[in-house]
Design an enzyme around this catalytic site. Structure first.
Site, PDB file in Angstrom:
ATOM      1  N   GLU A  70      55.880  26.650  18.691  1.00  0.00           N
ATOM      2  CA  GLU A  70      55.789  27.725  19.733  1.00  0.00           C
ATOM      3  C   GLU A  70      55.542  27.422  21.000  1.00  0.00           C
ATOM      4  O   GLU A  70      54.390  26.813  21.639  1.00  0.00           O
ATOM      5  CB  GLU A  70      54.489  28.674  19.367  1.00  0.00           C
ATOM      6  CG  GLU A  70      54.375  29.588  18.029  1.00  0.00           C
ATOM      7  CD  GLU A  70      53.338  30.533  17.906  1.00  0.00           C
ATOM      8  OE1 GLU A  70      52.829  30.879  18.911  1.00  0.00           O
ATOM      9  OE2 GLU A  70      53.152  30.841  16.767  1.00  0.00           O
TER      10      GLU A  70
ATOM     11  N   GLU B 189      48.415  29.494  12.571  1.00  0.00           N
ATOM     12  CA  GLU B 189      47.323  29.030  13.324  1.00  0.00           C
ATOM     13  C   GLU B 189      45.954  29.258  12.471  1.00  0.00           C
ATOM     14  O   GLU B 189      45.044  29.733  13.051  1.00  0.00           O
ATOM     15  CB  GLU B 189      46.861  29.530  14.756  1.00  0.00           C
ATOM     16  CG  GLU B 189      48.265  29.226  15.514  1.00  0.00           C
ATOM     17  CD  GLU B 189      48.052  29.688  16.965  1.00  0.00           C
ATOM     18  OE1 GLU B 189      47.127  30.848  17.241  1.00  0.00           O
ATOM     19  OE2 GLU B 189      48.637  29.207  18.038  1.00  0.00           O
TER      20      GLU B 189
HETATM   21  C1  GLA Z   1      49.789  32.220  18.755  1.00  0.00           C
HETATM   22  C2  GLA Z   1      50.418  32.924  17.815  1.00  0.00           C
HETATM   23  C3  GLA Z   1      51.422  33.924  18.079  1.00  0.00           C
HETATM   24  C4  GLA Z   1      51.304  34.564  19.259  1.00  0.00           C
HETATM   25  C5  GLA Z   1      51.060  33.643  20.507  1.00  0.00           C
HETATM   26  C6  GLA Z   1      50.590  34.359  21.820  1.00  0.00           C
HETATM   27  O1  GLA Z   1      50.253  30.965  19.300  1.00  0.00           O
HETATM   28  O2  GLA Z   1      50.537  32.001  16.695  1.00  0.00           O
HETATM   29  O3  GLA Z   1      51.469  34.710  16.911  1.00  0.00           O
HETATM   30  O4  GLA Z   1      50.113  35.375  19.408  1.00  0.00           O
HETATM   31  O5  GLA Z   1      49.866  32.981  20.182  1.00  0.00           O
HETATM   32  O6  GLA Z   1      51.885  35.078  22.252  1.00  0.00           O
END
Ligand code: GLA
Length: 586
Positions: free
Chosen positions: A234, A158
């Site tokens: 994700e 991210e």
């Molecule tokens: C983001 C991050 C993950 C985690 C999620 C929430 O997507 O990339 O590492 O922190 O949020 O669980």
């Protein structure tokens, strides 16, 4: 030799379109002897791939150390995935977020403030190069083209939510390729135009992170990347918990419907989490958006497989969805066995003050060192200053990171809590030792406060006068041998526990199986069983039980040590039949 590639519309495995049906399991959050079981249950739910992050600070606790055994044995984890006939995705960061201490970045990296974290800065790139070469040295031979299970590797995490340094992403890509990674490389971002643009490079496959409005999010992804497979890297099917808030759950039905929409749109998926596991020891992260909020010990995440590796309603709902989109093995996971219900007297206790000297050595300085400055990157430190007051005075501290129990001559006078923005406390008149037992409750894993030092942050002022001379004792709790020796000579059969105190009990079991330790009648502290640190507990909740994985237990004799920082009315440990992660929002 197997080939895994990206083509205009699809992932392609040996020339055939391939849909990734992946589930996240972080090897560092699960006991290694349970990895195979969790991976197997992922396949039985209908998944064909396991994804894991790699947490840099778990492998490199200090600048010169590197661990890749036990719970850090990534090689073994990947080989178990392959043994199950599944594929693997590896996300080595270097930043991972993941509700993990410091987002996976080693605290020691921040000792030098000129290191440019998460950007193209030579010192950071040098450290990352060393790290990635080590990790990718494990991963490269296990890529699909070399006969292993690894089909994808992610670059950063991210990044578009944090920065826009394309040359940093390019360096990471180059390091990754130079380390022999030949499989396709991906990035993940929340599906917003700016984040998708800033978080990736044209040569990397953009993927999204989201848990709802799948179709709309996939459209945004497509708009930002006209060709290539669509993937949600994700798919958030639950959420994490903070101390002092509620336990997060999501509807199995709604989550399954969203998964169905995602798969019906032709996308590939990585379910985050398939099995969350546990923030054992002192590994949890924290958030701070104006208020510091440490993450609880459990990383159950309300995932399809719960913290103890048991299928939940979400497992069955997801399995049904996956059955509509792929063919499933007929085998089903075995039924849950309830854990035994029993109590253990904590029949020895010893004050932390009487054993502290055996857990480290005092350093005295004309200043206030942080825990980091003393090479202590997690856990506890004892700060001490001699006082002689003829009247009540006020002690002021710049910032407490994160919670300080304050004592005069070993008697408690109060608590300074970062989450309450406490900065001062009244100190009674008298002469003696002012001590502050400071807990690092977990480093922030997202946002600006990543990497901040822990401990007491100065200046410290007493009665208007700046305090200079402090003694600091970082407590080394990696081995409990000194505590054990002190407990042998400690108080016999204490009725209650008045913190800070170590207490100990022993128990045997009819059969070795998972246990749930009910901590609801205790205050705040840490528990070890047979030397394995289960993690923190806190009456603040929501979490009420700590998960004890069967592989740390013996049948005949188990030793349990509790560090109670506050108080417990009854010196007893109680085990219960199932997990209680606390109250939910509704
Ligand atoms: C983001 C991050 C993950 C985690 C999620 C929430 O997507 O990339 O590492 O922190 O949020 O669980």
């Amino acid at each position: 030799m197997d080939r895994f590639e990206i083509e205009d519309d699809d992932f392609v495995l040996n020339g055939e379109p391939f849909r990734i049906l992946s589930g996240a399991i972080h090897y560092f959050r699960v006991h290694p002897d349970q990895w195979a079981d969790r991976i197997h249950k992922a396949r039985l739910m209908g998944l064909n791939t396991i994804e894991t992050y790699v947490s840099w600070n778990f492998h490199a606790e200090t600048p010169d150390s590197w661990t890749q055994s036990g719970r850090a044995d990534l090689d073994r984890f990947l080989r178990l995935i392959q043994a199950e006939g599944m594929y693997a995705i590896v996300r080595p960061g270097p930043y991972i977020c993941a509700e993990w201490d410091n987002g996976g970045l080693p605290a020691w990296l921040f000792a030098n403030p000129t290191v440019g974290i998460r950007r193209d800065e030579p010192q950071f790139i040098a450290a990352v190069t060393t790290y990635l070469n080590r990790v990718l040295g494990i991963v490269a031979p296990l890529q699909i083209g070399n006969g292993g299970p690894v089909i994808l590797v992610q670059v950063e995490n991210e990044y578009g939510a944090y920065g826009d340094d394309a040359s940093y992403l390019r360096k990471l890509t180059d390091i990754t390729r130079s380390a022999g990674i030949t499989v396709p490389l991906t990035t993940v971002d929340q599906p917003q135009d700016d984040m998708l643009a800033n978080g990736s490079l044209p040569e990397l496959l953009k993927t999204g992170s989201f848990g709802s409005r799948a179709v709309e999010r996939l459209e945004t992804l497509r708009k930002n990347q006209p060709t290539g497979p669509l993937m949600c890297s994700e798919f958030w099917d639950g959420w994490f918990d903070h101390w002092g808030a509620h336990h997060h759950t999501t509807s199995a039905g709604e989550s399954a419907a969203e998964l169905d929409a995602l798969l019906s749109a032709g996308a590939s998926v990585n379910i985050y989490m398939f099995h969350g596991g546990t923030n054992f020891g002192f590994t949890n992260g924290a958030n701070d958006k104006g208020v510091y909020q440490p993450i609880v010990t459990s990383y159950d995440y309300d995932a399809p497989l719960d913290e103890a590796g048991q299928p939940t309603a979400k497992y069955w709902a997801f399995r049904e969805v996956l059955a509509r989109h792929s063919s499933l093995p007929a085998e089903l996971p075995a039924a849950r066995v309830p854990a035994p219900d029993f109590s253990v007297p904590l029949d020895r206790a010893v004050s932390l003050f009487s054993v502290a000297d055996r857990l480290g050595s005092w350093s005295w300085s004309d200043g206030l060192p942080s825990m980091d400055e003393l090479g202590q990157y997690s856990g506890f430190a004892l700060y001490s200053h001699e006082i002689d007051l003829d009247r009540v005075a006020v002690l002021e501290i710049g910032e407490v990171r994160d919670r300080a129990y304050v004592f005069v001559n070993d008697s408690p006078i109060g608590v300074l809590a970062r989450d309450h923005h406490d900065r001062s406390i009244s100190v009674p008149a008298g002469r003696g030792t002012l001590s502050l037992l400071v807990e690092d409750q977990g480093r922030v894993d997202y946002g600006d406060r990543i990497g901040e030092p822990k401990g007491l942050i100065g200046p410290t002022v007493l009665d208007g006068v700046r305090l200079q001379r402090w003694g600091v004792l970082p407590l080394d709790l990696r081995s409990l041998a000194p505590v054990d020796a002190a407990l042998d000579a400690g108080a016999d059969h204490p009725r209650s526990l008045s913190g800070p105190v170590f207490a100990r009990g022993h128990f045997s079991l009819a059969a070795v199986q998972d246990l749930f330790l009910d901590t609801s009648s205790w205050g705040k502290g840490v528990v070890w069983i047979n030397g394995f640190c289960l993690g923190r507990y806190w009456s603040r909740g929501p979490q009420r039980t700590l998960y004890v994985p069967a592989p740390v237990l013996n049948r005949d004799r188990n030793e349990m040590v509790v560090l109670e920082l506050e108080s417990a009315a009854c010196a007893e440990a109680r085990f219960v039949t199932e997990a209680n992660l606390g109250h939910t929002e509704f």
